[in-house]
Design an enzyme around this catalytic site. Structure first.
Site, PDB file in Angstrom:
ATOM      1  N   ASP A  26     -10.593  -8.614 -76.062  1.00  0.00           N
ATOM      2  CA  ASP A  26     -10.062  -7.137 -76.466  1.00  0.00           C
ATOM      3  C   ASP A  26     -10.549  -6.607 -77.906  1.00  0.00           C
ATOM      4  OD1 ASP A  26      -9.483  -7.526 -73.755  1.00  0.00           O
ATOM      5  OD2 ASP A  26      -7.424  -7.085 -74.037  1.00  0.00           O
ATOM      6  N   LYS A 131     -10.807  -5.353 -67.786  1.00  0.00           N
ATOM      7  CA  LYS A 131      -9.627  -5.926 -66.989  1.00  0.00           C
ATOM      8  C   LYS A 131      -8.611  -5.047 -67.150  1.00  0.00           C
ATOM      9  CE  LYS A 131      -8.303  -8.380 -71.026  1.00  0.00           C
ATOM     10  NZ  LYS A 131      -6.776  -8.058 -71.532  1.00  0.00           N
ATOM     11  N   CYS A 164      -2.618 -10.244 -75.051  1.00  0.00           N
ATOM     12  CA  CYS A 164      -3.579 -10.574 -73.957  1.00  0.00           C
ATOM     13  C   CYS A 164      -4.139 -11.980 -74.331  1.00  0.00           C
ATOM     14  CB  CYS A 164      -4.721  -9.543 -74.192  1.00  0.00           C
ATOM     15  SG  CYS A 164      -4.128  -8.018 -73.545  1.00  0.00           S
TER      16      CYS A 164
HETATM   17  N1  TIU Z   1      -5.390  -6.769 -75.837  1.00  0.00           N
HETATM   18  C1  TIU Z   1      -3.873  -6.745 -75.837  1.00  0.00           C
HETATM   19  O1  TIU Z   1      -3.234  -7.700 -76.203  1.00  0.00           O
HETATM   20  N2  TIU Z   1      -3.210  -5.717 -75.468  1.00  0.00           N
HETATM   21  C2  TIU Z   1      -2.136  -5.154 -75.985  1.00  0.00           C
HETATM   22  O2  TIU Z   1      -1.535  -4.184 -75.215  1.00  0.00           O
HETATM   23  N3  TIU Z   1      -1.631  -5.730 -76.977  1.00  0.00           N
HETATM   24  C3  TIU Z   1      -0.417  -5.320 -77.772  1.00  0.00           C
HETATM   25  O3  TIU Z   1      -0.197  -6.042 -78.679  1.00  0.00           O
HETATM   26  N4  TIU Z   1       0.113  -4.131 -77.587  1.00  0.00           N
END
Ligand code: TIU
Length: 223
Positions: A26, A131, A164
Protein backbone atom coordinates in the site's frame (compact mmCIF):
# COMPACT_ATOMS: atom_id res chain seq x y z
CA UNK A 1 20.21 -21.81 -3.38
CA UNK A 2 19.38 -21.17 0.28
CA UNK A 3 20.71 -17.98 1.82
CA UNK A 4 20.87 -17.29 5.52
CA UNK A 5 20.33 -13.88 7.05
CA UNK A 6 22.15 -14.54 10.32
CA UNK A 7 21.50 -11.06 11.71
CA UNK A 8 17.69 -11.31 11.51
CA UNK A 9 15.72 -11.20 14.74
CA UNK A 10 14.94 -13.24 16.76
CA UNK A 11 17.26 -15.69 14.96
CA UNK A 12 18.57 -16.51 11.49
CA UNK A 13 16.12 -16.30 8.56
CA UNK A 14 16.71 -18.69 5.67
CA UNK A 15 15.33 -18.12 2.20
CA UNK A 16 15.86 -19.10 -1.38
CA UNK A 17 15.55 -16.19 -3.84
CA UNK A 18 13.87 -18.56 -6.32
CA UNK A 19 11.01 -19.16 -3.87
CA UNK A 20 10.84 -15.69 -2.29
CA UNK A 21 8.46 -12.82 -3.01
CA UNK A 22 8.78 -9.18 -2.01
CA UNK A 23 5.36 -7.77 -1.10
CA UNK A 24 5.25 -3.98 -0.82
CA UNK A 25 2.09 -3.03 0.99
CA UNK A 26 0.00 0.00 0.00
CA UNK A 27 2.69 2.58 -0.88
CA UNK A 28 -0.09 4.69 -2.38
CA UNK A 29 -0.64 8.41 -2.64
CA UNK A 30 -3.74 7.93 -0.43
CA UNK A 31 -1.51 7.00 2.53
CA UNK A 32 1.63 9.06 1.80
CA UNK A 33 0.38 12.36 0.40
CA UNK A 34 -1.76 15.11 1.89
CA UNK A 35 -5.45 15.04 0.90
CA UNK A 36 -5.72 11.24 0.81
CA UNK A 37 -7.29 8.57 3.00
CA UNK A 38 -4.57 8.62 5.67
CA UNK A 39 -4.85 12.37 6.10
CA UNK A 40 -8.68 12.19 6.10
CA UNK A 41 -8.42 9.89 9.13
CA UNK A 42 -6.59 12.69 10.96
CA UNK A 43 -3.00 11.52 10.44
CA UNK A 44 0.14 13.50 9.60
CA UNK A 45 1.40 11.64 6.51
CA UNK A 46 4.90 13.16 6.44
CA UNK A 47 6.62 10.58 8.71
CA UNK A 48 5.66 7.82 6.28
CA UNK A 49 7.54 9.53 3.45
CA UNK A 50 10.89 8.98 5.21
CA UNK A 51 10.94 5.29 4.24
CA UNK A 52 10.52 5.92 0.48
CA UNK A 53 14.29 5.81 -0.35
CA UNK A 54 14.74 2.61 1.66
CA UNK A 55 11.76 0.90 0.03
CA UNK A 56 13.12 1.98 -3.36
CA UNK A 57 16.53 0.51 -2.50
CA UNK A 58 14.87 -2.75 -1.39
CA UNK A 59 12.78 -2.86 -4.57
CA UNK A 60 15.82 -2.37 -6.80
CA UNK A 61 17.76 -5.10 -4.98
CA UNK A 62 14.80 -7.47 -5.19
CA UNK A 63 14.50 -6.82 -8.93
CA UNK A 64 18.22 -7.48 -9.40
CA UNK A 65 17.95 -10.73 -7.42
CA UNK A 66 14.99 -11.87 -9.52
CA UNK A 67 12.45 -12.07 -6.70
CA UNK A 68 8.76 -12.15 -7.50
CA UNK A 69 7.53 -8.63 -6.79
CA UNK A 70 4.01 -7.78 -5.69
CA UNK A 71 2.74 -4.28 -5.00
CA UNK A 72 -0.59 -4.06 -3.16
CA UNK A 73 -3.10 -1.23 -3.16
CA UNK A 74 -5.91 -0.88 -0.64
CA UNK A 75 -8.81 0.36 -2.74
CA UNK A 76 -12.38 -0.30 -3.79
CA UNK A 77 -14.27 -0.66 -7.05
CA UNK A 78 -15.88 2.56 -8.33
CA UNK A 79 -19.33 1.11 -7.50
CA UNK A 80 -18.02 0.32 -3.99
CA UNK A 81 -19.66 -3.10 -4.04
CA UNK A 82 -16.55 -4.41 -2.27
CA UNK A 83 -16.62 -1.80 0.50
CA UNK A 84 -18.68 -2.82 3.51
CA UNK A 85 -20.83 -0.07 5.01
CA UNK A 86 -19.07 -0.70 8.33
CA UNK A 87 -15.80 0.45 6.74
CA UNK A 88 -17.23 3.46 4.92
CA UNK A 89 -19.31 4.74 7.83
CA UNK A 90 -16.92 4.14 10.72
CA UNK A 91 -15.70 7.13 12.73
CA UNK A 92 -15.74 10.75 11.69
CA UNK A 93 -13.14 11.20 8.92
CA UNK A 94 -12.94 14.53 7.07
CA UNK A 95 -13.58 12.57 3.84
CA UNK A 96 -15.09 9.09 3.61
CA UNK A 97 -14.12 6.29 1.20
CA UNK A 98 -15.66 7.16 -2.18
CA UNK A 99 -15.89 10.92 -1.47
CA UNK A 100 -14.29 13.34 -3.91
CA UNK A 101 -10.96 14.65 -2.57
CA UNK A 102 -8.03 16.60 -4.04
CA UNK A 103 -6.64 13.37 -5.61
CA UNK A 104 -10.02 12.12 -6.83
CA UNK A 105 -12.31 9.74 -4.98
CA UNK A 106 -10.84 8.52 -1.70
CA UNK A 107 -9.49 4.93 -1.89
CA UNK A 108 -11.24 4.18 -5.21
CA UNK A 109 -9.27 2.09 -7.72
CA UNK A 110 -9.38 4.52 -10.66
CA UNK A 111 -8.51 7.66 -8.71
CA UNK A 112 -5.09 9.34 -8.55
CA UNK A 113 -5.02 8.82 -4.78
CA UNK A 114 -5.16 5.04 -5.07
CA UNK A 115 -2.13 4.98 -7.39
CA UNK A 116 1.28 3.82 -6.21
CA UNK A 117 3.50 6.79 -5.39
CA UNK A 118 5.61 7.82 -8.41
CA UNK A 119 8.87 6.88 -6.65
CA UNK A 120 7.76 3.24 -6.43
CA UNK A 121 5.89 2.56 -9.64
CA UNK A 122 5.56 -1.08 -10.70
CA UNK A 123 7.50 -2.27 -13.75
CA UNK A 124 5.84 -4.36 -16.45
CA UNK A 125 5.69 -7.97 -15.25
CA UNK A 126 5.35 -7.02 -11.60
CA UNK A 127 2.05 -7.77 -9.93
CA UNK A 128 -0.17 -4.94 -8.73
CA UNK A 129 -2.78 -6.45 -6.44
CA UNK A 130 -5.86 -4.46 -5.46
CA UNK A 131 -7.30 -5.48 -2.11
CA UNK A 132 -10.49 -4.31 -0.38
CA UNK A 133 -9.32 -5.25 3.11
CA UNK A 134 -6.38 -4.61 5.38
CA UNK A 135 -5.02 -8.10 4.74
CA UNK A 136 -3.85 -8.87 1.19
CA UNK A 137 -5.23 -12.43 1.22
CA UNK A 138 -8.84 -11.43 1.93
CA UNK A 139 -10.97 -11.34 -1.27
CA UNK A 140 -7.93 -11.41 -3.60
CA UNK A 141 -6.11 -13.98 -5.73
CA UNK A 142 -2.90 -13.72 -3.68
CA UNK A 143 -2.92 -17.41 -2.64
CA UNK A 144 -3.08 -18.49 -6.30
CA UNK A 145 -0.40 -15.97 -7.32
CA UNK A 146 2.03 -17.27 -4.69
CA UNK A 147 1.21 -20.95 -5.26
CA UNK A 148 1.60 -20.69 -9.04
CA UNK A 149 5.06 -19.19 -8.58
CA UNK A 150 6.21 -21.69 -5.94
CA UNK A 151 6.70 -19.03 -3.27
CA UNK A 152 7.64 -20.21 0.25
CA UNK A 153 9.15 -17.09 1.85
CA UNK A 154 7.83 -13.52 1.80
CA UNK A 155 9.71 -10.28 2.49
CA UNK A 156 7.43 -7.44 3.57
CA UNK A 157 7.67 -3.65 3.34
CA UNK A 158 5.18 -0.81 3.20
CA UNK A 159 2.53 0.93 5.25
CA UNK A 160 1.19 0.98 7.79
CA UNK A 161 3.14 -1.38 10.00
CA UNK A 162 0.42 -2.33 12.46
CA UNK A 163 -2.55 -2.22 10.08
CA UNK A 164 -2.14 -3.60 6.54
CA UNK A 165 1.43 -4.88 6.90
CA UNK A 166 0.86 -6.75 10.13
CA UNK A 167 -2.54 -8.11 9.04
CA UNK A 168 -1.07 -9.48 5.81
CA UNK A 169 1.97 -10.91 7.56
CA UNK A 170 -0.26 -12.75 10.03
CA UNK A 171 -2.42 -14.08 7.20
CA UNK A 172 0.72 -15.27 5.38
CA UNK A 173 2.18 -16.88 8.50
CA UNK A 174 -1.01 -18.89 9.02
CA UNK A 175 -0.78 -20.08 5.41
CA UNK A 176 2.68 -21.53 5.95
CA UNK A 177 4.96 -18.81 4.59
CA UNK A 178 8.14 -17.74 6.38
CA UNK A 179 7.85 -13.96 6.64
CA UNK A 180 10.52 -11.29 7.09
CA UNK A 181 9.57 -7.68 7.78
CA UNK A 182 12.11 -5.01 6.81
CA UNK A 183 12.25 -2.68 9.81
CA UNK A 184 13.27 0.53 8.04
CA UNK A 185 11.08 -0.13 4.99
CA UNK A 186 7.85 0.02 6.97
CA UNK A 187 6.25 2.88 8.89
CA UNK A 188 3.23 3.79 10.97
CA UNK A 189 1.48 7.06 11.74
CA UNK A 190 2.13 6.02 15.38
CA UNK A 191 5.81 5.32 16.27
CA UNK A 192 4.83 3.35 19.37
CA UNK A 193 2.60 1.05 17.30
CA UNK A 194 5.45 0.36 14.86
CA UNK A 195 7.83 -0.48 17.69
CA UNK A 196 5.25 -2.74 19.37
CA UNK A 197 4.48 -4.51 16.09
CA UNK A 198 8.14 -5.30 15.39
CA UNK A 199 8.48 -6.69 18.91
CA UNK A 200 5.31 -8.79 18.84
CA UNK A 201 6.10 -10.28 15.41
CA UNK A 202 9.45 -11.69 16.52
CA UNK A 203 8.51 -12.52 20.13
CA UNK A 204 7.91 -16.07 21.33
CA UNK A 205 10.43 -17.54 18.89
CA UNK A 206 9.25 -15.67 15.76
CA UNK A 207 5.58 -16.38 16.44
CA UNK A 208 4.61 -14.33 13.36
CA UNK A 209 7.99 -13.98 11.64
CA UNK A 210 11.37 -12.29 11.51
CA UNK A 211 12.63 -8.71 11.22
CA UNK A 212 15.85 -7.24 9.83
CA UNK A 213 17.09 -3.93 8.45
CA UNK A 214 17.26 -3.30 4.72
CA UNK A 215 21.06 -3.14 4.85
CA UNK A 216 21.23 -6.49 6.62
CA UNK A 217 19.04 -8.11 3.96
CA UNK A 218 20.93 -6.50 1.07
CA UNK A 219 24.23 -7.90 2.34
CA UNK A 220 22.85 -11.39 1.80
CA UNK A 221 20.66 -10.65 -1.24
CA UNK A 222 23.42 -8.92 -3.21
CA UNK A 223 26.02 -11.57 -2.37
N1 TIU B 1 -2.63 0.29 4.30
C1 TIU B 1 -3.09 0.44 5.53
O1 TIU B 1 -2.39 0.20 6.50
N2 TIU B 1 -4.38 0.95 5.67
C2 TIU B 1 -4.79 1.75 6.70
O2 TIU B 1 -5.93 2.16 6.75
N3 TIU B 1 -3.83 2.09 7.63
C3 TIU B 1 -3.96 2.97 8.65
O3 TIU B 1 -3.04 3.05 9.47
N4 TIU B 1 -5.04 3.74 8.71
Amino acid sequence: MTRTLASAQPFAFSFNPATTALIIIDMQRDFLEPGGFGAALGNDVTPLRAIIPTVAQLLHAARAAGLVIIHTRECHRPDMSDCPASKRLRGDPSLRIGDEGPMGRILIADSQGAALIPELMALPGEIVLDKPGKGAFYATSLTDILTDRGIRQIIFAGVTTEVCVQTTMREANDRGYDCLLIEDATESYFPAFKAATLEMIRAQGAIVGWTASCAQLLEVLDA
